[in-house]
Design an enzyme around this catalytic site. Structure first.
Site, PDB file in Angstrom:
ATOM      1  CB  CYS A 280      -0.931  -0.001   1.216  1.00 15.10           C
ATOM      2  SG  CYS A 280      -1.944   1.498   1.331  1.00 15.10           S
TER       3      CYS A 280
ATOM      4  NE  ARG B  55       2.539   0.780   3.446  1.00 16.01           N
ATOM      5  CZ  ARG B  55       3.666   0.079   3.498  1.00 16.01           C
ATOM      6  NH1 ARG B  55       4.029  -0.473   4.635  1.00 16.01           N
ATOM      7  NH2 ARG B  55       4.433  -0.061   2.419  1.00 16.01           N
TER       8      ARG B  55
ATOM      9  CD  GLU C  39      -5.927   1.959  -6.289  1.00 18.22           C
ATOM     10  OE1 GLU C  39      -6.231   2.992  -5.658  1.00 18.22           O
ATOM     11  OE2 GLU C  39      -6.122   0.804  -5.847  1.00 18.22           O
TER      12      GLU C  39
END
Ligand code: ARG
Length: 377
Positions: free
Chosen positions: A77, A80, A255
Protein backbone atom coordinates in the site's frame (compact mmCIF):
# COMPACT_ATOMS: atom_id res chain seq x y z
CA UNK A 1 9.45 -31.92 19.65
CA UNK A 2 5.72 -31.96 18.92
CA UNK A 3 4.34 -28.87 17.17
CA UNK A 4 3.10 -26.25 19.63
CA UNK A 5 -0.58 -26.60 20.47
CA UNK A 6 -2.90 -24.00 18.93
CA UNK A 7 -3.30 -22.26 22.25
CA UNK A 8 0.49 -22.16 22.83
CA UNK A 9 1.01 -20.25 19.59
CA UNK A 10 -2.01 -18.07 20.34
CA UNK A 11 -0.45 -17.30 23.69
CA UNK A 12 2.83 -16.33 22.05
CA UNK A 13 1.17 -14.13 19.45
CA UNK A 14 -1.02 -12.53 22.09
CA UNK A 15 2.02 -11.71 24.23
CA UNK A 16 3.91 -10.29 21.29
CA UNK A 17 0.93 -8.04 20.50
CA UNK A 18 0.32 -6.89 24.08
CA UNK A 19 4.00 -5.97 24.42
CA UNK A 20 3.92 -4.07 21.14
CA UNK A 21 0.74 -2.26 22.15
CA UNK A 22 2.34 -1.12 25.39
CA UNK A 23 5.67 -0.28 23.77
CA UNK A 24 3.83 2.08 21.43
CA UNK A 25 1.69 3.53 24.27
CA UNK A 26 4.34 4.56 26.82
CA UNK A 27 1.78 6.82 28.50
CA UNK A 28 0.03 3.69 29.85
CA UNK A 29 3.09 2.81 31.92
CA UNK A 30 3.28 6.41 33.15
CA UNK A 31 -0.40 6.34 34.14
CA UNK A 32 0.06 3.10 36.02
CA UNK A 33 2.36 5.23 38.17
CA UNK A 34 4.81 4.02 40.77
CA UNK A 35 3.41 0.49 40.89
CA UNK A 36 3.94 0.31 37.11
CA UNK A 37 3.34 -3.05 35.54
CA UNK A 38 0.59 -2.07 33.09
CA UNK A 39 1.99 -4.57 30.56
CA UNK A 40 2.43 -7.30 33.14
CA UNK A 41 -1.10 -6.83 34.43
CA UNK A 42 -2.58 -7.09 30.93
CA UNK A 43 -0.40 -10.10 30.09
CA UNK A 44 -1.65 -11.92 33.20
CA UNK A 45 -5.24 -11.17 32.21
CA UNK A 46 -4.77 -12.38 28.64
CA UNK A 47 -2.96 -15.57 29.70
CA UNK A 48 -5.69 -16.39 32.19
CA UNK A 49 -8.42 -15.82 29.61
CA UNK A 50 -6.67 -18.06 27.07
CA UNK A 51 -6.18 -20.73 29.75
CA UNK A 52 -9.87 -20.59 30.66
CA UNK A 53 -11.53 -20.18 27.24
CA UNK A 54 -8.97 -21.01 24.55
CA UNK A 55 -9.13 -17.44 23.27
CA UNK A 56 -9.08 -13.83 24.50
CA UNK A 57 -10.82 -10.55 23.81
CA UNK A 58 -9.11 -7.40 22.60
CA UNK A 59 -9.99 -4.21 24.42
CA UNK A 60 -11.54 -1.62 22.09
CA UNK A 61 -8.26 0.34 22.18
CA UNK A 62 -6.25 -2.76 21.29
CA UNK A 63 -8.58 -3.51 18.39
CA UNK A 64 -8.23 0.04 17.04
CA UNK A 65 -4.46 -0.04 17.38
CA UNK A 66 -4.25 -3.51 15.83
CA UNK A 67 -6.28 -2.55 12.77
CA UNK A 68 -4.26 0.63 12.24
CA UNK A 69 -0.95 -1.22 12.52
CA UNK A 70 -2.18 -3.87 10.09
CA UNK A 71 -2.56 -1.01 7.60
CA UNK A 72 0.86 0.38 8.53
CA UNK A 73 2.33 -3.08 7.82
CA UNK A 74 0.66 -3.47 4.40
CA UNK A 75 3.74 -3.68 2.16
CA UNK A 76 1.78 -3.19 -1.05
CA UNK A 77 0.00 0.00 0.00
CA UNK A 78 1.36 3.37 -1.11
CA UNK A 79 -1.27 5.25 0.95
CA UNK A 80 -0.02 4.46 4.45
CA UNK A 81 0.81 8.01 5.55
CA UNK A 82 -2.65 8.28 7.10
CA UNK A 83 -2.65 4.95 8.98
CA UNK A 84 -3.38 6.67 12.30
CA UNK A 85 -6.60 8.18 10.97
CA UNK A 86 -8.28 4.83 10.19
CA UNK A 87 -11.81 4.81 11.63
CA UNK A 88 -12.32 1.45 13.34
CA UNK A 89 -15.88 0.19 13.73
CA UNK A 90 -16.06 -2.37 16.49
CA UNK A 91 -18.71 -4.80 15.21
CA UNK A 92 -17.41 -7.89 16.97
CA UNK A 93 -20.90 -8.59 18.27
CA UNK A 94 -22.22 -8.84 14.70
CA UNK A 95 -22.12 -12.23 12.97
CA UNK A 96 -25.42 -13.00 11.19
CA UNK A 97 -25.24 -12.51 7.41
CA UNK A 98 -28.24 -10.12 7.45
CA UNK A 99 -26.60 -7.84 9.98
CA UNK A 100 -23.17 -8.11 8.38
CA UNK A 101 -24.66 -6.96 5.06
CA UNK A 102 -26.53 -4.10 6.72
CA UNK A 103 -23.33 -2.92 8.44
CA UNK A 104 -21.34 -3.20 5.20
CA UNK A 105 -23.82 -0.82 3.59
CA UNK A 106 -23.47 1.53 6.54
CA UNK A 107 -19.68 1.21 6.13
CA UNK A 108 -19.97 2.40 2.52
CA UNK A 109 -22.10 5.38 3.56
CA UNK A 110 -19.69 6.39 6.34
CA UNK A 111 -16.65 5.91 4.12
CA UNK A 112 -18.23 7.71 1.16
CA UNK A 113 -19.11 10.65 3.40
CA UNK A 114 -20.67 12.67 0.58
CA UNK A 115 -17.42 12.50 -1.42
CA UNK A 116 -14.89 13.27 1.32
CA UNK A 117 -13.73 9.68 1.55
CA UNK A 118 -12.76 8.47 5.02
CA UNK A 119 -10.59 5.38 5.57
CA UNK A 120 -12.80 2.97 7.56
CA UNK A 121 -12.62 -0.64 8.71
CA UNK A 122 -15.57 -2.65 10.04
CA UNK A 123 -14.44 -5.53 12.24
CA UNK A 124 -17.00 -8.32 12.54
CA UNK A 125 -16.93 -11.38 14.82
CA UNK A 126 -13.58 -13.23 14.96
CA UNK A 127 -12.99 -16.93 14.47
CA UNK A 128 -13.22 -18.49 17.93
CA UNK A 129 -12.62 -22.11 18.91
CA UNK A 130 -15.67 -24.01 17.65
CA UNK A 131 -17.36 -20.78 16.59
CA UNK A 132 -16.17 -19.40 13.23
CA UNK A 133 -16.88 -15.81 12.28
CA UNK A 134 -18.80 -14.68 9.18
CA UNK A 135 -17.23 -14.33 5.72
CA UNK A 136 -17.82 -11.89 2.91
CA UNK A 137 -17.49 -13.75 -0.40
CA UNK A 138 -16.95 -10.62 -2.55
CA UNK A 139 -13.37 -9.40 -2.86
CA UNK A 140 -14.61 -5.81 -2.59
CA UNK A 141 -17.90 -4.47 -1.19
CA UNK A 142 -18.56 -2.80 -4.56
CA UNK A 143 -17.73 -4.67 -7.75
CA UNK A 144 -19.06 -4.66 -11.30
CA UNK A 145 -20.47 -7.87 -12.72
CA UNK A 146 -18.84 -9.46 -15.76
CA UNK A 147 -19.70 -12.29 -18.09
CA UNK A 148 -18.87 -13.57 -21.54
CA UNK A 149 -21.68 -12.93 -23.99
CA UNK A 150 -23.06 -15.44 -26.50
CA UNK A 151 -20.88 -13.69 -29.13
CA UNK A 152 -17.80 -14.51 -27.05
CA UNK A 153 -17.16 -10.89 -26.04
CA UNK A 154 -16.90 -9.64 -22.49
CA UNK A 155 -19.65 -7.59 -20.89
CA UNK A 156 -18.62 -5.79 -17.70
CA UNK A 157 -15.56 -6.63 -15.60
CA UNK A 158 -14.01 -10.00 -16.50
CA UNK A 159 -12.33 -10.00 -13.11
CA UNK A 160 -15.71 -10.61 -11.47
CA UNK A 161 -16.82 -13.45 -13.73
CA UNK A 162 -16.61 -16.01 -10.93
CA UNK A 163 -18.50 -13.86 -8.45
CA UNK A 164 -21.10 -12.99 -11.09
CA UNK A 165 -21.69 -16.68 -11.74
CA UNK A 166 -22.06 -17.45 -8.05
CA UNK A 167 -24.54 -14.63 -7.57
CA UNK A 168 -26.54 -15.82 -10.58
CA UNK A 169 -26.61 -19.37 -9.25
CA UNK A 170 -28.13 -17.98 -6.03
CA UNK A 171 -30.94 -16.30 -7.98
CA UNK A 172 -29.54 -12.81 -8.66
CA UNK A 173 -30.44 -11.39 -12.08
CA UNK A 174 -27.71 -9.81 -14.16
CA UNK A 175 -28.42 -7.53 -17.08
CA UNK A 176 -26.25 -6.64 -20.06
CA UNK A 177 -24.93 -3.37 -18.61
CA UNK A 178 -21.21 -2.58 -18.58
CA UNK A 179 -21.32 -1.34 -14.99
CA UNK A 180 -23.83 -3.36 -12.99
CA UNK A 181 -23.05 -3.48 -9.28
CA UNK A 182 -22.93 -7.04 -7.92
CA UNK A 183 -24.85 -8.04 -4.81
CA UNK A 184 -23.00 -8.71 -1.56
CA UNK A 185 -22.58 -12.41 -0.74
CA UNK A 186 -22.16 -13.21 2.94
CA UNK A 187 -21.88 -16.55 4.69
CA UNK A 188 -22.20 -17.38 8.38
CA UNK A 189 -18.97 -19.41 8.43
CA UNK A 190 -16.55 -21.27 6.16
CA UNK A 191 -18.42 -23.47 3.74
CA UNK A 192 -21.87 -22.19 4.83
CA UNK A 193 -24.24 -21.32 1.96
CA UNK A 194 -24.00 -17.62 1.10
CA UNK A 195 -26.95 -15.24 1.36
CA UNK A 196 -27.05 -12.45 -1.21
CA UNK A 197 -28.03 -8.81 -0.76
CA UNK A 198 -28.57 -6.16 -3.41
CA UNK A 199 -26.64 -2.99 -2.48
CA UNK A 200 -29.19 -0.29 -1.60
CA UNK A 201 -29.32 3.09 -3.34
CA UNK A 202 -27.33 5.52 -1.29
CA UNK A 203 -24.69 2.98 -0.32
CA UNK A 204 -22.88 3.05 -3.67
CA UNK A 205 -21.60 6.31 -5.01
CA UNK A 206 -20.32 6.31 -8.58
CA UNK A 207 -18.60 8.86 -10.79
CA UNK A 208 -19.44 9.12 -14.51
CA UNK A 209 -16.25 9.74 -16.48
CA UNK A 210 -15.70 12.78 -18.73
CA UNK A 211 -12.58 14.24 -20.29
CA UNK A 212 -11.82 17.95 -19.80
CA UNK A 213 -10.89 18.45 -23.50
CA UNK A 214 -12.81 15.76 -25.38
CA UNK A 215 -16.60 15.95 -25.32
CA UNK A 216 -16.92 12.51 -26.98
CA UNK A 217 -15.35 10.84 -23.95
CA UNK A 218 -18.59 11.08 -21.95
CA UNK A 219 -20.38 9.13 -24.72
CA UNK A 220 -18.28 6.07 -23.89
CA UNK A 221 -20.57 5.75 -20.86
CA UNK A 222 -17.72 4.89 -18.48
CA UNK A 223 -18.00 5.18 -14.72
CA UNK A 224 -16.34 3.89 -11.57
CA UNK A 225 -17.34 3.59 -7.93
CA UNK A 226 -15.98 5.97 -5.30
CA UNK A 227 -14.96 3.62 -2.47
CA UNK A 228 -12.50 0.73 -2.92
CA UNK A 229 -13.32 -1.53 0.07
CA UNK A 230 -11.35 -4.79 0.26
CA UNK A 231 -13.54 -7.43 1.87
CA UNK A 232 -11.82 -10.80 1.43
CA UNK A 233 -8.75 -10.42 3.65
CA UNK A 234 -8.31 -11.72 7.18
CA UNK A 235 -7.29 -9.17 9.81
CA UNK A 236 -4.95 -10.91 12.23
CA UNK A 237 -4.15 -9.22 15.54
CA UNK A 238 -2.27 -10.93 18.35
CA UNK A 239 -3.15 -14.40 17.09
CA UNK A 240 -6.87 -13.62 16.75
CA UNK A 241 -8.25 -13.85 13.22
CA UNK A 242 -11.05 -11.58 12.03
CA UNK A 243 -12.16 -13.13 8.74
CA UNK A 244 -14.69 -10.39 7.95
CA UNK A 245 -13.05 -6.99 8.30
CA UNK A 246 -13.71 -4.92 5.16
CA UNK A 247 -11.53 -1.80 4.92
CA UNK A 248 -11.20 1.09 2.51
CA UNK A 249 -9.07 4.05 1.62
CA UNK A 250 -9.56 6.41 -1.29
CA UNK A 251 -8.58 5.67 -4.87
CA UNK A 252 -5.38 6.67 -6.59
CA UNK A 253 -6.39 7.53 -10.16
CA UNK A 254 -4.08 5.02 -11.84
CA UNK A 255 -5.84 2.07 -10.18
CA UNK A 256 -8.83 2.85 -12.36
CA UNK A 257 -7.27 4.64 -15.35
CA UNK A 258 -4.19 2.46 -15.83
CA UNK A 259 -5.51 -0.91 -14.59
CA UNK A 260 -9.25 -1.48 -14.15
CA UNK A 261 -10.28 0.24 -17.38
CA UNK A 262 -7.06 -0.35 -19.31
CA UNK A 263 -5.78 -3.89 -18.64
CA UNK A 264 -6.47 -6.26 -21.53
CA UNK A 265 -7.90 -8.70 -18.95
CA UNK A 266 -10.22 -6.04 -17.52
CA UNK A 267 -12.24 -3.43 -19.45
CA UNK A 268 -9.57 -3.33 -22.20
CA UNK A 269 -10.37 0.23 -23.30
CA UNK A 270 -7.05 1.38 -24.77
CA UNK A 271 -7.93 0.51 -28.39
CA UNK A 272 -11.34 2.19 -28.02
CA UNK A 273 -9.87 5.37 -26.54
CA UNK A 274 -7.01 5.42 -29.07
CA UNK A 275 -9.44 5.19 -31.99
CA UNK A 276 -11.56 8.04 -30.63
CA UNK A 277 -8.38 10.08 -30.23
CA UNK A 278 -7.56 9.35 -33.87
CA UNK A 279 -4.25 7.66 -33.04
CA UNK A 280 -2.38 5.46 -35.50
CA UNK A 281 -2.61 1.87 -34.23
CA UNK A 282 -0.75 0.33 -37.18
CA UNK A 283 2.49 0.13 -35.20
CA UNK A 284 3.42 -0.13 -31.52
CA UNK A 285 6.02 2.56 -32.20
CA UNK A 286 3.39 5.31 -32.43
CA UNK A 287 2.93 4.74 -28.66
CA UNK A 288 -0.84 4.84 -29.11
CA UNK A 289 -1.25 2.73 -25.97
CA UNK A 290 0.77 5.15 -23.89
CA UNK A 291 -1.04 8.20 -25.25
CA UNK A 292 -4.46 6.60 -24.69
CA UNK A 293 -3.42 5.67 -21.15
CA UNK A 294 -2.55 9.25 -20.29
CA UNK A 295 -5.86 10.62 -21.59
CA UNK A 296 -7.81 7.91 -19.76
CA UNK A 297 -6.04 8.87 -16.55
CA UNK A 298 -6.68 12.56 -17.15
CA UNK A 299 -10.37 11.75 -17.49
CA UNK A 300 -10.47 9.72 -14.26
CA UNK A 301 -8.76 12.41 -12.17
CA UNK A 302 -10.80 15.20 -13.74
CA UNK A 303 -14.12 13.42 -13.22
CA UNK A 304 -13.54 12.52 -9.55
CA UNK A 305 -12.37 16.06 -8.83
CA UNK A 306 -15.40 17.50 -10.60
CA UNK A 307 -17.74 15.19 -8.68
CA UNK A 308 -16.15 16.22 -5.37
CA UNK A 309 -14.94 12.68 -4.63
CA UNK A 310 -11.54 12.25 -2.96
CA UNK A 311 -8.90 10.78 -5.26
CA UNK A 312 -5.11 11.01 -5.24
CA UNK A 313 -2.87 11.36 -8.28
CA UNK A 314 0.21 9.15 -8.42
CA UNK A 315 2.71 12.00 -8.16
CA UNK A 316 1.21 13.38 -4.95
CA UNK A 317 0.64 9.94 -3.42
CA UNK A 318 4.27 8.94 -4.19
CA UNK A 319 5.57 12.00 -2.44
CA UNK A 320 3.32 11.29 0.57
CA UNK A 321 4.64 7.76 0.76
CA UNK A 322 8.23 8.97 1.04
CA UNK A 323 7.10 11.31 3.82
CA UNK A 324 5.52 8.32 5.52
CA UNK A 325 8.80 6.39 5.34
CA UNK A 326 10.68 9.33 6.84
CA UNK A 327 8.11 9.71 9.61
CA UNK A 328 8.28 6.01 10.47
CA UNK A 329 12.08 6.18 10.53
CA UNK A 330 11.86 8.97 13.11
CA UNK A 331 9.91 6.51 15.29
CA UNK A 332 12.64 3.94 14.74
CA UNK A 333 10.45 1.75 12.57
CA UNK A 334 11.23 0.29 9.13
CA UNK A 335 8.65 0.56 6.35
CA UNK A 336 8.64 -2.75 4.49
CA UNK A 337 7.39 -2.18 0.97
CA UNK A 338 6.94 -4.15 -2.22
CA UNK A 339 8.52 -2.09 -5.03
CA UNK A 340 6.46 -3.79 -7.72
CA UNK A 341 3.21 -2.74 -6.03
CA UNK A 342 4.34 0.68 -4.82
CA UNK A 343 5.56 2.06 -8.18
CA UNK A 344 2.54 3.38 -10.12
CA UNK A 345 1.56 1.54 -13.33
CA UNK A 346 2.08 4.65 -15.47
CA UNK A 347 5.01 7.08 -15.46
CA UNK A 348 6.82 5.10 -12.78
CA UNK A 349 10.15 6.83 -13.32
CA UNK A 350 8.49 10.25 -13.18
CA UNK A 351 7.62 9.58 -9.51
CA UNK A 352 10.15 9.54 -6.66
CA UNK A 353 9.09 6.07 -5.42
CA UNK A 354 10.68 4.48 -8.51
CA UNK A 355 14.23 5.60 -7.75
CA UNK A 356 14.98 3.62 -4.62
CA UNK A 357 14.60 0.31 -2.83
CA UNK A 358 12.65 -0.46 0.32
CA UNK A 359 12.94 -2.40 3.54
CA UNK A 360 12.31 -6.06 2.75
CA UNK A 361 8.83 -7.48 3.13
CA UNK A 362 8.56 -9.58 6.28
CA UNK A 363 5.71 -12.09 6.11
CA UNK A 364 5.79 -12.61 9.87
CA UNK A 365 4.97 -8.96 10.67
CA UNK A 366 1.77 -8.63 12.71
CA UNK A 367 -0.87 -7.25 12.98
CA UNK A 368 -1.52 -7.83 9.29
CA UNK A 369 -4.07 -8.18 6.56
CA UNK A 370 -3.68 -11.70 5.16
CA UNK A 371 -5.07 -13.53 2.17
CA UNK A 372 -7.88 -15.90 3.15
CA UNK A 373 -6.87 -19.54 2.72
CA UNK A 374 -9.18 -21.49 0.38
CA UNK A 375 -10.18 -23.89 3.18
CA UNK A 376 -11.23 -21.03 5.45
CA UNK A 377 -13.40 -19.29 2.86
N1 ARG B 1 -6.75 -1.63 -6.90
C1 ARG B 1 -8.05 -1.94 -6.37
C2 ARG B 1 -9.14 -1.42 -7.30
O1 ARG B 1 -8.84 -0.81 -8.28
C3 ARG B 1 -8.25 -1.33 -4.98
C4 ARG B 1 -7.18 -1.63 -3.96
C5 ARG B 1 -7.19 -0.68 -2.77
N2 ARG B 1 -6.98 0.68 -3.21
C6 ARG B 1 -7.00 1.75 -2.42
N3 ARG B 1 -6.81 2.90 -2.95
N4 ARG B 1 -7.22 1.65 -1.11
O2 ARG B 1 -10.31 -1.56 -7.07
Amino acid sequence: MPPPSPSASLRQEAERFVRQYHAEHPQLAAEAGAEGGAVEARLREVRAEIERTGTYTHSPAELTFGARVAWRNAARCIGRLYWRSLVVRDLRAVSSPDEVAEECFEHLRLAGNGGRIRPVISVFAPDLPGRPGPRIVNDQLVRYAGHRTAQGRWAGDPRSAGLTERARALGWKRDQEQFQVLPLLVRAGPGAAPEWYELPDGAVSEVPLRHPDHAWFADLGLRWYAVPAISDMVLEIGGIRYPAAPFNGWYMGTEIGARNLADAERFDLLPVVADRLGLDRSSERTLWRDRALVELNVAVLHSFQDAGVTMADHHTESERFLRHIAQEARHGRPTPADWSWIVPPVSGSATPVFHRYYDPVDASLRPAFLAREPHES
